[in-house]
Design an enzyme around this catalytic site. Sequence first.
Site, short mmCIF file in Angstrom:
data_model
loop_
_atom_site.label_atom_id
_atom_site.label_comp_id
_atom_site.label_asym_id
_atom_site.label_seq_id
_atom_site.Cartn_x
_atom_site.Cartn_y
_atom_site.Cartn_z
CB CYS A 72 11.32 19.46 -32.09
SG CYS A 72 10.52 18.06 -31.28
CG HIS A 81 16.46 22.66 -22.85
ND1 HIS A 81 15.41 21.77 -22.88
CD2 HIS A 81 16.79 22.90 -24.14
CE1 HIS A 81 15.14 21.46 -24.14
NE2 HIS A 81 15.97 22.14 -24.93
CD GLU A 121 8.79 18.90 -25.30
OE1 GLU A 121 9.01 19.69 -26.24
OE2 GLU A 121 8.63 17.68 -25.47
CB CYS A 123 12.00 16.71 -24.33
SG CYS A 123 12.63 18.28 -25.01
N GLY A 177 15.76 18.26 -24.80
CA GLY A 177 15.85 18.23 -23.34
C GLY A 177 16.77 17.14 -22.85
#
Length: 276
Positions: free
Chosen positions: A72, A162, A211, A220, A223
């Site tokens: 993350c 992703h 997410e 994100c 992301g």
Amino acid sequence: MYFTKYNGLGNDFVFLDGKTALSVSDPAALARRVCDRRLGIGADGLVLLLPSDKADVRMRIINADGSEAEMCGNASRCVPLHLHRHLGCQKNQISLETLAGIIRTEMIDSARGLVRVDMGKPRLTRGEIPMQGNATEQAIGVTLEACGKSFTGTAVSMGNPHIVIFVDDMSKVPLSTWGPELEKHPLFPRKTNVEFVQVLDEHTVRMRVWERGAGITQACGTGSCATAVACILNHKTANDITVKLDGGDLQISWPEQQNIWMTGPAQEVFTGDFLL
């Protein structure tokens, strides 16, 4: 249970460290409880900071639904701030052990909570993402069927999967409808994070994210990195871009298409004692 809450551009986390983190026997159940925005503390995820023999600290990220994320980006920016303010760390460069590998962070401005993160090299083949199909093939401009529509996306892994989908008008994206269907698309055996991206100019994009395991979030980090990679691979932007998210802006750079760098703020929100 003593905790500290952080956010990175509105993507929020409950942090546990020391003996408290070590004592957690069921992270999934605890995450579902503390992340509940009505009955708990409220957060997108639970972060456990644990000892590491490979880095300065080991970071486990448990999503609000109890699933564990490999990595993350926004939480990674919050960790050095926590170590500086609560654990007496004086180092500006702090390494994090994650399921996606070792992540290296640099505290640029402690007072403002500004942190730069070396997010490593993106993984671009279907086998690395992971994604169904030829394991050695990149997934650029692939077609996905969902919600009675055809989507064209580029798949990237930043240690977690992703799918980046370019749109002409972000205001017309029903994120809460399309997001959950694409998250569990059969092309992705471990599900996927979903980014919708509108290119504003050569150095600026607007992105919104669904997410995996958390739903719609304000920002994100991984992301945003995947978005930059997809933009560059599809010849839509330069190698240094600003990603404008619901919660604010991140600066993403992919120089020479090697390691990708993310710079942005982290913020301590509050501390407390949650009654178990």
